[in-house]
Enzyme design. Structure first.
Site, PDB file in Angstrom:
ATOM      1  N   LYS A 234      11.880  57.780  65.570  1.00 51.93           N
ATOM      2  CA  LYS A 234      11.752  56.359  65.922  1.00 51.93           C
ATOM      3  C   LYS A 234      12.113  56.198  67.393  1.00 51.93           C
ATOM      4  O   LYS A 234      13.278  56.242  67.775  1.00 51.93           O
ATOM      5  CB  LYS A 234      12.691  55.476  65.079  1.00 51.93           C
ATOM      6  CG  LYS A 234      12.341  53.999  65.229  1.00 51.93           C
ATOM      7  CD  LYS A 234      13.524  53.064  65.156  1.00 51.93           C
ATOM      8  CE  LYS A 234      14.243  52.838  66.430  1.00 51.93           C
ATOM      9  NZ  LYS A 234      13.528  52.119  67.489  1.00 51.93           N
TER      10      LYS A 234
ATOM     11  N   GLU B  37      24.345  61.475  70.704  1.00 49.78           N
ATOM     12  CA  GLU B  37      24.418  61.547  72.170  1.00 49.78           C
ATOM     13  C   GLU B  37      24.555  60.108  72.638  1.00 49.78           C
ATOM     14  O   GLU B  37      23.570  59.362  72.671  1.00 49.78           O
ATOM     15  CB  GLU B  37      23.128  62.173  72.731  1.00 49.78           C
ATOM     16  CG  GLU B  37      22.893  63.607  72.314  1.00 49.78           C
ATOM     17  CD  GLU B  37      23.857  64.572  72.992  1.00 49.78           C
ATOM     18  OE1 GLU B  37      24.314  64.279  74.108  1.00 49.78           O
ATOM     19  OE2 GLU B  37      24.161  65.608  72.396  1.00 49.78           O
TER      20      GLU B  37
ATOM     21  N   GLU C 275      29.885  50.829  80.587  1.00 56.72           N
ATOM     22  CA  GLU C 275      28.699  51.356  81.283  1.00 56.72           C
ATOM     23  C   GLU C 275      27.986  50.194  81.964  1.00 56.72           C
ATOM     24  O   GLU C 275      27.630  49.224  81.296  1.00 56.72           O
ATOM     25  CB  GLU C 275      27.713  51.898  80.249  1.00 56.72           C
ATOM     26  CG  GLU C 275      27.811  53.327  79.917  1.00 56.72           C
ATOM     27  CD  GLU C 275      26.631  53.752  78.999  1.00 56.72           C
ATOM     28  OE1 GLU C 275      26.450  53.141  77.940  1.00 56.72           O
ATOM     29  OE2 GLU C 275      25.935  54.689  79.371  1.00 56.72           O
TER      30      GLU C 275
ATOM     31  N   CYS D 146      22.574  58.046  81.276  1.00 57.19           N
ATOM     32  CA  CYS D 146      23.870  58.159  80.598  1.00 57.19           C
ATOM     33  C   CYS D 146      24.872  58.943  81.444  1.00 57.19           C
ATOM     34  O   CYS D 146      26.074  58.765  81.311  1.00 57.19           O
ATOM     35  CB  CYS D 146      23.688  58.825  79.248  1.00 57.19           C
ATOM     36  SG  CYS D 146      22.868  60.418  79.365  1.00 57.19           S
TER      37      CYS D 146
HETATM   38  P1  NAP Z   1      20.526  51.529  72.012  1.00 55.89           P
HETATM   39  O1  NAP Z   1      20.407  50.061  72.177  1.00 55.89           O
HETATM   40  O2  NAP Z   1      21.709  52.041  71.277  1.00 55.89           O
HETATM   41  O3  NAP Z   1      19.174  51.988  71.298  1.00 55.89           O
HETATM   42  C1  NAP Z   1      18.852  53.345  71.118  1.00 55.89           C
HETATM   43  C2  NAP Z   1      17.862  53.459  69.987  1.00 55.89           C
HETATM   44  O4  NAP Z   1      18.501  53.064  68.784  1.00 55.89           O
HETATM   45  C3  NAP Z   1      16.636  52.539  70.141  1.00 55.89           C
HETATM   46  O5  NAP Z   1      15.517  53.206  69.637  1.00 55.89           O
HETATM   47  C4  NAP Z   1      17.031  51.356  69.286  1.00 55.89           C
HETATM   48  O6  NAP Z   1      15.951  50.571  68.873  1.00 55.89           O
HETATM   49  C5  NAP Z   1      17.699  52.090  68.149  1.00 55.89           C
HETATM   50  N1  NAP Z   1      18.517  51.241  67.276  1.00 55.89           N
HETATM   51  C6  NAP Z   1      19.299  50.187  67.594  1.00 55.89           C
HETATM   52  N2  NAP Z   1      19.859  49.666  66.482  1.00 55.89           N
HETATM   53  C7  NAP Z   1      19.418  50.412  65.438  1.00 55.89           C
HETATM   54  C8  NAP Z   1      19.633  50.379  64.032  1.00 55.89           C
HETATM   55  N3  NAP Z   1      20.409  49.468  63.455  1.00 55.89           N
HETATM   56  N4  NAP Z   1      19.013  51.315  63.274  1.00 55.89           N
HETATM   57  C9  NAP Z   1      18.219  52.250  63.829  1.00 55.89           C
HETATM   58  N5  NAP Z   1      17.964  52.322  65.157  1.00 55.89           N
HETATM   59  C10 NAP Z   1      18.569  51.423  65.948  1.00 55.89           C
HETATM   60  O7  NAP Z   1      20.488  52.283  73.417  1.00 55.89           O
HETATM   61  P2  NAP Z   1      19.456  52.067  74.596  1.00 55.89           P
HETATM   62  O8  NAP Z   1      19.784  50.793  75.286  1.00 55.89           O
HETATM   63  O9  NAP Z   1      18.071  52.278  74.110  1.00 55.89           O
HETATM   64  O10 NAP Z   1      19.797  53.316  75.540  1.00 55.89           O
HETATM   65  C11 NAP Z   1      20.819  53.291  76.473  1.00 55.89           C
HETATM   66  C12 NAP Z   1      22.064  53.959  75.927  1.00 55.89           C
HETATM   67  O11 NAP Z   1      21.751  55.291  75.570  1.00 55.89           O
HETATM   68  C13 NAP Z   1      23.170  54.058  76.953  1.00 55.89           C
HETATM   69  O12 NAP Z   1      24.395  53.773  76.343  1.00 55.89           O
HETATM   70  C14 NAP Z   1      23.110  55.506  77.403  1.00 55.89           C
HETATM   71  O13 NAP Z   1      24.317  56.000  77.937  1.00 55.89           O
HETATM   72  C15 NAP Z   1      22.729  56.175  76.131  1.00 55.89           C
HETATM   73  N6  NAP Z   1      22.130  57.488  76.385  1.00 55.89           N
HETATM   74  C16 NAP Z   1      22.870  58.601  76.108  1.00 55.89           C
HETATM   75  C17 NAP Z   1      22.357  59.879  76.395  1.00 55.89           C
HETATM   76  C18 NAP Z   1      23.153  61.126  76.130  1.00 55.89           C
HETATM   77  O14 NAP Z   1      22.602  62.234  76.277  1.00 55.89           O
HETATM   78  N7  NAP Z   1      24.411  61.032  75.748  1.00 55.89           N
HETATM   79  C19 NAP Z   1      21.080  59.988  76.944  1.00 55.89           C
HETATM   80  C20 NAP Z   1      20.352  58.831  77.210  1.00 55.89           C
HETATM   81  C21 NAP Z   1      20.894  57.582  76.916  1.00 55.89           C
HETATM   82  P3  NAP Z   1      15.953  48.981  69.247  1.00 55.89           P
HETATM   83  O15 NAP Z   1      15.981  48.895  70.723  1.00 55.89           O
HETATM   84  O16 NAP Z   1      14.707  48.472  68.611  1.00 55.89           O
HETATM   85  O17 NAP Z   1      17.173  48.337  68.691  1.00 55.89           O
END
Ligand code: NAP
Length: 475
Positions: A173, A248, A379, A282
């Protein structure tokens, strides 16, 4: 390359009617495509198909799985321009960054094509002459992969590469802002010869799809990249079926400049790390800790580099500063800057929406940043560099280690003893020492504390997608 003719569960298309949702270009606001809003029923069918396909894919010789991944890596490289253009259209980053991301994705598939045949077991010394102890690794089963929008190609590759190499099947997804890149990768997977059912892509409502993926007992492993808040939620949702988890999550990277650092190098790499993808990475430094003795000299160099950044449409080769992904991201950056200024930080550069339009924010520098400010604990995920100076590195270590996050950090200095001791004392999964490009496929990527569980990349990366089986053989 015509990406629209996909027939996967989360197919891309051109319709805007019921059951389809638009994908917007963050630079222009224009619609770049539509994807299906998959239902819970679609999600269940995808899991069922992945479950059915598992035995066949897991039963393939590792060399055969590796061959598919090697072909995929080749196809990704061959279609770099198409993929990079699509990535920039839906994510906004400059084309040069998109091309680098596509190359990184190809690197992951190429690396795991090799690793597929290195999942070796062990013969353990038995305490008895009439028995033998064998330990083997078996693919864990159906993997649910949920990915973010900031690296829509490489974050998918980091999961697909090791999962497929190990013999797992995957239901993916992608983030709603950037689903087209994931669908394009899936199309290339087909061209590479990945059998039906081995990869399913679901686009649509996260909570609906997430509920199925986290609760269905046929899903053995949830591999999630995204925010700590969502990771925490999914961790809880997976408890009922005791899934294996790879998380992650978010980070809050410190960038530490010691008194004997090469300041030209430190400033150049600081700007590259901070402003890549407009700070929406990230591992991007959220705070800069610079030793008193070199603070002014570092700042001068840093400002020179920052002043060269060019906000603009990622398709323009002159652009080096991307837009933010959406209005919510912009609002968060504004909140962090306002909070810092209200609490006494000095606004040295930027601090406003950029003239480039829509969701651009100026490259911003805050000085005299204190521990009580939002930029010091959350962040920011935007082009804001928060600087403070220090006299004793112990203060910096205490500040860094007090954070809930423990993903990445950077230490710049020439005294190898001090640099190594400093890096080792930080509660971080990854530290760049006089270097910033941490995302290498042969290295274990991941965080500690609330930055996540497990590692992606490296040899250990494929073992995460396996379960050990211990066989006691009586003779
Ligand atoms: P996010 O809001 O947590 O969303 C990530 C993914 O999870 C999206 O596909 C989102 O879809 C989905 N999601 C959200 N709620 C969900 C639920 N209840 N059930 C299933 N899926 C769900 O994060 P983001 O804003 O996309 O990405 C930024 C974050 O990712 C930052 O915190 C960054 O640090 C972190 N990140 C970490 C790494 C690493 O390697 N550690 C790498 C890249 C990014 P929806 O948007 O439709 O809710």
């Amino acid at each position: 390359m015509e990406w629209g003719k996909l027939t996967l569960a989360g197919a891309a298309g051109t319709r805007g009617d019921d059951g389809w949702t638009p994908v917007a270009d963050p630079a222009t606001g224009e619609t770049v495509g539509h994807v299906r809003m998959c239902s819970a029923e679609d999600a269940g069918k995808a899991v069922a198909a992945a479950h059915t396909a598992f035995a066949g894919w897991a039963g393939e010789a590792p060399q055969a799985r590796g061959a598919v991944l090697r072909r995929l890596a080749g196809l990704i490289s061959e279609h770099t321009e198409d993929l990079a253009t699509l990535l920039t259209a839906e994510q906004g980053k400059p084309l040069a960054e998109s091309r680098a991301e596509v190359a990184s994705a190809a690197g992951y598939f190429d690396f795991f094509a090799e690793e597929a045949r290195r999942v070796n077991g062990e013969v353990v010394a038995s305490p008895r002459a009439d028995s033998r102890i064998l330990v083997t690794h078996k693919p864990v089963g159906v993997v649910a992969a949920i990915t973010p929008w900031n690296f829509p190609v490489s974050m998918v590759a980091r999961k697909l590469g090791p999962a497929l190499a190990a013999g797992c099947t995957v239901v993916l997804k992608p983030a709603p802002q950037t689903p087209l890149s994931a669908l394009a990768l899936a199309a290339l997977c087909r061209m590479a010869g990945l059998p039906d059912g081995v990869l399913q892509v679901l686009t649509g409502d996260a909570a609906t799809i997430g509920a199925v993926l986290t609760q269905d007992p046929r899903v053995a492993f949830l591999s999630f990249t995204g925010s700590t808040a969502t990771g925490r939620l999914l961790y809880g949702q997976c408890a009922a079926t005791i899934k294996k988890l790879g998380l992650e999550l978010g980070g809050h990277a410190p960038f530490i400049v010691l008194p004997d650092a090469d300041l030209d190098k430190a400033a150049a790499l600081a700007v590259a790390a901070k402003f890549r993808n407009a700070g929406q990475t990230c591992v991007c430094p959220n705070r800069f800790f610079v030793h008193d003795a070199v603070y002014d000299d570092f700042l001068r160099r840093f400002l020179q580099q920052v002043d060269r950044l060019v906000p603009g449409d990622g398709r323009d080769p002159a652009s080096t500063l991307a837009p933010l992904i959406d209005e919510a991201a912009l609002a968060k950056v504004e909140r962090h800057v306002a909070d810092a200024v209200a609490k006494g930080a000095k606004l040295t550069r930027g601090g406003s929406r950029a003239a480039a339009g829509r969701t651009w924010y100026e490259a911003t520098i805050l000085e005299n940043v204190g521990e009580d400010m939002l930029v010091s604990c959350e962040e920011t995920f935007g082009p804001v560099a928060a600087l403070s100076h220090f006299t004793d590195v112990e203060e910096v270590k205490a500040s860094v280690n007090a954070s809930q996050y423990g993903l990445a950090g950077y230490v710049f200095g020439r005294d190898i003893s001090l640099v190594l001791k400093t890096a080792e004392s930080l509660d971080l999964g990854m530290v760049g020492i006089n270097a910033i490009h941490l995302g290498l496929e042969m290295a274990p990527i991941g965080g500690v504390k609330q930055s996540g569980l497990g590692r992606e990349g490296g040899h250990a990366g494929i073992l995460d997608y396996c379960e050990q089986q211990y066989l006691l053989v009586g003779l």
